[in-house]
Design a protein around this motif. Structure first.
Motif, short mmCIF file in Angstrom:
data_model
loop_
_atom_site.label_atom_id
_atom_site.label_comp_id
_atom_site.label_asym_id
_atom_site.label_seq_id
_atom_site.Cartn_x
_atom_site.Cartn_y
_atom_site.Cartn_z
N CYS A 71 0.80 -1.14 0.09
CA CYS A 71 -0.10 0.11 0.10
C CYS A 71 0.84 1.31 0.01
O CYS A 71 0.69 2.21 -0.62
CB CYS A 71 -0.91 -0.02 1.22
N ILE A 72 2.02 1.32 0.79
CA ILE A 72 2.80 2.50 0.91
C ILE A 72 3.61 2.62 -0.47
O ILE A 72 3.90 3.84 -0.93
CB ILE A 72 3.63 2.34 1.95
N ILE A 106 12.02 2.60 0.57
CA ILE A 106 10.93 1.76 1.28
C ILE A 106 11.55 0.59 1.88
O ILE A 106 10.82 0.15 2.87
CB ILE A 106 9.97 1.06 -0.10
N VAL A 107 12.71 -0.07 1.52
CA VAL A 107 13.18 -1.07 2.35
C VAL A 107 13.68 -0.37 3.52
O VAL A 107 13.44 -1.28 4.62
CB VAL A 107 14.42 -1.61 1.61
N ILE A 108 14.36 0.56 3.85
CA ILE A 108 14.65 1.16 4.82
C ILE A 108 13.56 1.51 5.94
O ILE A 108 13.58 1.37 7.13
CB ILE A 108 15.68 2.38 4.59
N LEU A 109 12.41 2.19 5.18
CA LEU A 109 11.34 2.29 5.85
C LEU A 109 10.63 1.12 6.69
O LEU A 109 10.30 0.98 7.89
CB LEU A 109 10.40 3.07 5.00
N CYS A 153 9.52 -2.74 11.02
CA CYS A 153 9.65 -4.22 11.56
C CYS A 153 10.68 -3.93 13.14
O CYS A 153 10.24 -4.97 14.05
CB CYS A 153 10.52 -4.95 10.75
N LYS A 154 11.58 -3.19 13.13
CA LYS A 154 12.22 -3.27 14.18
C LYS A 154 11.65 -2.46 15.31
O LYS A 154 11.50 -2.80 16.77
CB LYS A 154 13.63 -2.30 13.89
#
Length: 257
Positions: free
Chosen positions: A118-119, A232-235, A240-241
């Protein structure tokens, strides 16, 4: 395949091959010529650990086949943008249902997957509005009163799912943090979107106004696409963290307790 024994011909106690392959009555398994040679000449082999090459190659070929099919579908039916958009929306809904069933015992994993799609869809649509309004690219074979085809935002959402599936296959091959980010994250964000765009651009689906171009693809959108997907991966790693969700991709990049 062990990197040390394969790339540098290291011997263990005077015998070729890692100890795990020299159990009683077991000879080192032959893997053919092409696949080991492919990874021998690849500079990223330095970062690899115990890769399951057959599964990886098959999974990557399947992803590229799907990418080719989607690109050709868009290219040859670009004027039917509502039909293509409805198909892509249906694929996203199917992905939601399958993810909901797969993570019946781990709803947090389901919500991570759903949020990722979605993001990416939302931010991708915002990027499309900016790019078309500024005249950086223009879609063809659609009515003049429509700047962005109906299928475009859903293609962004599916791009997250596609790139994620490649990251999930590649990341277990690397123990080194640099290898994970360069090959597991940056490389899919570079290759997959660019390859798909080159196919549809050269079939008259849209064109860029930036110069210079190679096969219709300027350097600026290449950089922007990589930055977009890596961001997006960093976000997602941060999410998740924060919520302690041990996603198989993002938990491989950051320490999640």
């Amino acid at each position: 395949m062990e990197v040390a024994s394969f790339c540098f011909s290291k011997r263990y106690n005077g015998q070729p091959g890692p100890p795990r392959l020299r159990q009683a009555g077991h000879a080192p398994k032959k893997q053919g010529v092409f696949i080991p040679l492919l990874f021998y000449i690849c500079p990223f082999t330095f970062f690899m650990q115990n890769p399951s090459l057959n599964y990886t190659v098959k999974a990557l070929l399947f992803v590229f086949a799907k990418l080719l099919a989607a690109s050709l579908l868009i290219s040859y039916f670009k004027s039917e943008h509502y039909a293509i958009g409805s198909l892509f929306l249906g694929l996203i809904l199917i992905a939601f249902v399958r993810s909901y069933r797969r993570f019946a015992d781990n709803r947090a994993q389901f919500w991570v997957a759903t949020f990722g799609i979605c993001i990416t869809l939302l931010l991708g649509l915002m990027a499309e509005i900016w790019g078309t309004s500024q005249g950086h690219w223009q879609y063809l074979a659609i009515p003049n009163d429509i700047a962005i085809p109906f299928w475009v935002p859903f293609a962004w959402g599916l791009s997250y799912k596609t790139i994620y599936s490649v990251e999930k296959v590649l990341l277990p091959h690397f123990s080194n943090g640099l290898g994970k980010w360069l090959v597991g994250i940056v490389l899919p964000a570079l290759v997959l979107p660019i390859l798909g765009e080159i196919i549809v651009i050269n079939n008259g689906t849209w064109h860029y106004t930036w110069q210079p171009q190679w096969l219709g693809m300027p350097l600026i959108p290449v950089v922007l696409l990589v930055v977009f997907h890596v961001s997006i991966v960093i976000l997602m790693c941060g999410i998740c963290k924060w919520f302690s969700v041990k996603d198989p991709v993002y938990a491989a990049l950051v320490d999640i307790k």
